[in-house]
Structures are given as C-alpha cells and as structure tokens.
Design an enzyme around this catalytic site. Structure first.
Site, PDB file in Angstrom:
ATOM      1  N   GLY A   1       0.829  -1.192   0.000  1.00 19.05           N
ATOM      2  CA  GLY A   1       0.000   0.000   0.000  1.00 19.05           C
ATOM      3  C   GLY A   1       0.868   1.249   0.000  1.00 19.05           C
ATOM      4  O   GLY A   1       2.034   1.197   0.415  1.00 19.05           O
TER       5      GLY A   1
ATOM      6  N   GLN B   1       2.997  10.082   1.215  1.00 14.83           N
ATOM      7  CA  GLN B   1       4.298   9.408   1.270  1.00 14.83           C
ATOM      8  C   GLN B   1       5.179   9.753   0.068  1.00 14.83           C
ATOM      9  O   GLN B   1       6.379   9.520   0.092  1.00 14.83           O
ATOM     10  CB  GLN B   1       4.114   7.880   1.321  1.00 14.83           C
TER      11      GLN B   1
ATOM     12  N   CYS C   1       5.988  -0.104   7.315  1.00 19.26           N
ATOM     13  CA  CYS C   1       5.605   1.013   6.464  1.00 19.26           C
ATOM     14  C   CYS C   1       6.808   1.462   5.639  1.00 19.26           C
ATOM     15  O   CYS C   1       7.909   1.538   6.168  1.00 19.26           O
ATOM     16  CB  CYS C   1       5.114   2.159   7.352  1.00 19.26           C
ATOM     17  N   LEU C   2       6.577   1.766   4.369  1.00 15.78           N
ATOM     18  CA  LEU C   2       7.674   2.202   3.498  1.00 15.78           C
ATOM     19  C   LEU C   2       8.265   3.532   3.958  1.00 15.78           C
ATOM     20  O   LEU C   2       9.389   3.868   3.606  1.00 15.78           O
ATOM     21  CB  LEU C   2       7.186   2.318   2.046  1.00 15.78           C
TER      22      LEU C   2
ATOM     23  N   HIS D   1      -4.357   1.425   7.511  1.00 10.80           N
ATOM     24  CA  HIS D   1      -2.989   1.962   7.594  1.00 10.80           C
ATOM     25  C   HIS D   1      -2.815   3.143   6.625  1.00 10.80           C
ATOM     26  O   HIS D   1      -2.273   4.191   7.003  1.00 10.80           O
ATOM     27  CB  HIS D   1      -1.994   0.833   7.267  1.00 10.80           C
ATOM     28  N   GLU D   2      -3.283   2.975   5.393  1.00 15.89           N
ATOM     29  CA  GLU D   2      -3.090   4.024   4.380  1.00 15.89           C
ATOM     30  C   GLU D   2      -3.945   5.257   4.664  1.00 15.89           C
ATOM     31  O   GLU D   2      -3.492   6.381   4.455  1.00 15.89           O
ATOM     32  CB  GLU D   2      -3.385   3.488   2.969  1.00 15.89           C
TER      33      GLU D   2
ATOM     34  N   HIS E   1      -2.359   7.603   6.997  1.00 20.46           N
ATOM     35  CA  HIS E   1      -1.392   8.514   6.364  1.00 20.46           C
ATOM     36  C   HIS E   1      -2.079   9.797   5.912  1.00 20.46           C
ATOM     37  O   HIS E   1      -1.506  10.885   5.996  1.00 20.46           O
ATOM     38  CB  HIS E   1      -0.748   7.868   5.137  1.00 20.46           C
TER      39      HIS E   1
HETATM   40 ZN   LIG Z   1       2.638   3.406   5.636  1.00 18.09          ZN
END
Ligand SMILES: [Zn+2]
Length: 172
Positions: free
Chosen positions: A45, A50, A93-94, A136-137, A140
């Site tokens: 995701g 991000q 998470c990236l 999660h997304e 953000h």
């Molecule tokens: Zn993330």
C-alpha cells in the site's frame, strides 16, 4: 514514473491531506506512478503524502505477493469500522525506516466509501488483510503513522535508533 518515498521523521508526513475534487489526467498519472512505486518498493500500500502529495489518494494491492495482482485505487476514502478489534501483527511502512515492525490494534472489517479514478462514488466492504492495509493508508491521509500507536517506551527506543541511523548518514 517512480516517485521518491518520504520517510520519518519528515514533518510533511504529519500533514492532513486535502480532498481531491478534479478527476483529471494528473490524478490518473499520480495513481499509476504510486502503484509502480509501491510494486518496486515491495509494499502492499502507498498513500499520496508518502510521495510528497498532500491529497487524499491511496493505492493498495493485498495480492502483491500472489501470482494474480490486484491493484486498487481509492480517492477520498472514508472508513467505518464494522468488525472486531484485532491485532495487526508485524505491521511495517515504506516511510518508517530501518524496516521497523510492530503489532498494532486494528479492526478486522470495514466499510469504505470512496471515489474511483473517474470520480464515481463507491461503497465496499473489506475484511482481514485488505481492511488492515486500507486502515494503515487512510491513517497517512490524516497525518498518522503506525508508530504513533505503539507504547511510549517502544517509541522512544525506536526514535533513538533512527537518530543514530541519521547521524551515521542513513546507512543501515
Ligand atoms: Zn505506511
């Protein structure tokens, strides 16, 4: 086009993203580039903040590691929790460096109201892994990271590791 991913502690990750109102080519390009970036980065995701875009767009693929891919785009997503509280194990998470992972409270079933790439309003129910990724997304989009949900002790241990890592030039 591959996009650079912004990482913690960059303050832009704390911003609340703005709703999308124009469903033009630039939104399609952004969604496409985000999916490409997500696949190359081995993520399931990615949210627009991000990649430095403070707009309410997320992409996911819960089947990233399966033979049949399932790329999805959600614009202006709104979540209603309709299941039970569960623990999402080993969430990562990236945008959270050092491949840090933690167990995070989530809900196992959600109803998502969103717009697709054409701006059409949709409603869909998700369960299990896809539901966790979407939660999660969407966090953000509201300026929240999963590390905002861990204990103070774990957080301060993690922060000191990141500080040391940055001091060493960001090399693992
Ligand atoms: Zn993330």
């Amino acid at each position: 086009m591959l996009l650079p991913i912004i990482t913690y502690p960059d303050p832009s990750l704390k911003k609340i993203a703005i709703p999308i109102t124009e469903f033009d080519d630039s939104i399609r390009d952004l969604a496409e580039s985000m999916l490409e970036t997500m696949y190359v980065s081995n993520g399931v995701g990615l949210a627009a903040p991000q990649v430095g875009r403070s707009t309410r767009l997320i992409v996911i693929d819960p089947d990233h590691y399966n033979s049949e891919k399932n790329p999805r785009v959600f614009i202006n997503p709104e979540i209603e929790l309709i299941g039970e509280n569960i623990v999402s194990e080993n969430e990562g998470c990236l945008s959270v460096p050092l491949n840090y992972r933690a167990d995070i409270p989530r809900n196992n079933k959600i109803k998502v109201k969103y717009q697709n790439i054409l701006g059409e309003i949709k409603e869909e129910i998700f369960e299990g892994f896809p539901a966790i990724i979407i939660q999660h997304e969407v966090d953000h989009l509201d300026g929240k990271l999963f590390i905002d949900k861990i204990s103070r002790l774990k957080r301060s241990l993690y922060e000191s590791k990141v500080k040391k890592w940055i001091k060493n030039g960001g090399l693992e």
